[in-house]
Design an enzyme around this catalytic site. Structure first.
Site, PDB file in Angstrom:
ATOM      1  N   GLU A  26       0.841  -1.211   0.000  1.00  0.00           N
ATOM      2  CA  GLU A  26       0.000   0.000   0.000  1.00  0.00           C
ATOM      3  C   GLU A  26       0.871   1.254   0.000  1.00  0.00           C
ATOM      4  O   GLU A  26       0.605   2.217  -0.740  1.00  0.00           O
ATOM      5  CB  GLU A  26      -0.902  -0.020   1.229  1.00  0.00           C
ATOM      6  CG  GLU A  26      -1.715   1.234   1.439  1.00  0.00           C
ATOM      7  CD  GLU A  26      -2.202   1.361   2.867  1.00  0.00           C
ATOM      8  OE1 GLU A  26      -2.440   2.513   3.292  1.00  0.00           O
ATOM      9  OE2 GLU A  26      -2.315   0.332   3.567  1.00  0.00           O
ATOM     10  N   ASP A  59       0.750   3.854  -3.088  1.00  0.00           N
ATOM     11  CA  ASP A  59       0.329   5.235  -2.853  1.00  0.00           C
ATOM     12  C   ASP A  59       1.237   6.212  -3.598  1.00  0.00           C
ATOM     13  O   ASP A  59       0.769   7.176  -4.219  1.00  0.00           O
ATOM     14  CB  ASP A  59       0.349   5.519  -1.353  1.00  0.00           C
ATOM     15  CG  ASP A  59       0.039   6.969  -1.029  1.00  0.00           C
ATOM     16  OD1 ASP A  59      -1.116   7.383  -1.207  1.00  0.00           O
ATOM     17  OD2 ASP A  59       0.963   7.681  -0.613  1.00  0.00           O
ATOM     18  N   GLU A  75      -4.423   0.628  -3.591  1.00  0.00           N
ATOM     19  CA  GLU A  75      -3.024   1.058  -3.591  1.00  0.00           C
ATOM     20  C   GLU A  75      -2.079  -0.129  -3.504  1.00  0.00           C
ATOM     21  O   GLU A  75      -1.024  -0.146  -4.164  1.00  0.00           O
ATOM     22  CB  GLU A  75      -2.781   2.030  -2.441  1.00  0.00           C
ATOM     23  CG  GLU A  75      -3.498   3.361  -2.624  1.00  0.00           C
ATOM     24  CD  GLU A  75      -3.322   4.302  -1.461  1.00  0.00           C
ATOM     25  OE1 GLU A  75      -3.476   5.518  -1.666  1.00  0.00           O
ATOM     26  OE2 GLU A  75      -3.040   3.826  -0.338  1.00  0.00           O
ATOM     27  N   ASP A 107      -7.167   1.349   0.498  1.00  0.00           N
ATOM     28  CA  ASP A 107      -5.828   0.837   0.800  1.00  0.00           C
ATOM     29  C   ASP A 107      -5.480  -0.357  -0.079  1.00  0.00           C
ATOM     30  O   ASP A 107      -4.328  -0.510  -0.518  1.00  0.00           O
ATOM     31  CB  ASP A 107      -5.744   0.424   2.270  1.00  0.00           C
ATOM     32  CG  ASP A 107      -5.780   1.614   3.223  1.00  0.00           C
ATOM     33  OD1 ASP A 107      -5.626   2.755   2.756  1.00  0.00           O
ATOM     34  OD2 ASP A 107      -5.973   1.386   4.435  1.00  0.00           O
TER      35      ASP A 107
END
Length: 237
Positions: free
Chosen positions: A47, A51, A123, A120
């Protein structure tokens, strides 16, 4: 549990990319599932990676395609596209929730629909694609995932500012101001906020997040979607 027994080939088809099965499983593994299974690795590192890739891909796209926008407007649009509310909509669009590996408690409390968990995981999947297929494939995935938002100006506007969009939709239907109710659960260091919004009795929707604002935004987008999808049922003056 649903996520454990689900064939992931349909998910890969929707993503439009092949991912190493072990990396994909890791990307779908929430910390609650990892904890209940002896502390196996979870998706939080992926994640973190995803991101960064998401932010870069969105930034470059907005910069190249909007030469007339200043830095402030570009930043606002980027923030909306990478927000938990928008990413959760992306996740729902590809049915990501059914593939999540969640602990029993998280699963029973509706974790498959929680905006924060869905966002989440999006990502984490992006991070997995980067590790398995490289930066170009990961960037291409990001652009495919956010494409539906960018192609629909109304939905993009709602993702940017769902509370304002809902207020405008409510006024269009003569429903008055949306009314929000927010509660929070969990310990002080890890609270989850749950928001419910009522739109003049026409629509009631809910959302959750790690802050009051995020929960209200999630609820507002859900209510906006319901109003938009059911306009034909609304009496017209």
């Amino acid at each position: 549990m649903v996520g454990e027994n689900t064939d992931r080939s349909a998910l890969l088809e929707k993503l439009g990319v092949d991912i190493d099965p072990e990396l994909l499983e890791l990307a779908l593994t929430h910390r609650s599932y990892a904890y209940e299974n002896g502390g196996i690795p979870n998706n939080e590192r992926l994640e973190f990676l995803g991101d960064s890739i998401l932010g870069q891909a969105v930034t470059v796209k907005l910069f190249r395609e909007n030469p007339g926008l200043d830095e402030g407007e570009l930043a606002k649009r980027r923030a909306s596209l990478v927000s938990s509310v928008a990413l959760a909509e992306v996740a729902r669009g590809i049915g990501l929730g059914e593939y999540l590996l969640l602990g029993r408690g998280e699963n029973q409390s509706g974790g498959r629909e929680k905006a924060s968990i869905l966002a989440d995981t999006v990502e984490a999947v992006i991070g997995a694609v980067y590790l398995d297929a490289g930066g170009d494939e990961a960037t291409a995935l990001v652009l495919r995932l956010i494409g539906p938002l960018l192609a629909d100006p109304d939905r993009f506007g709602a993702a940017m500012d769902p509370k304002t969009s809902l207020q405008e939709a409510a006024a269009h239907h003569g429903a008055g101001q949306p009314v929000y109710t927010v509660i929070n659960t969990g310990p002080d260091h890890s609270k989850t906020f749950h928001a419910t919004v009522d739109v003049g009795g026409l629509v009631t929707a809910s959302g959750e997040g790690t802050s009051k604002k995020q929960a209200e935004m999630a609820a507002a987008l859900s209510a906006w979607t319901a109003l938009t999808n059911h306009r034909a049922r609304t009496p017209r003056g």
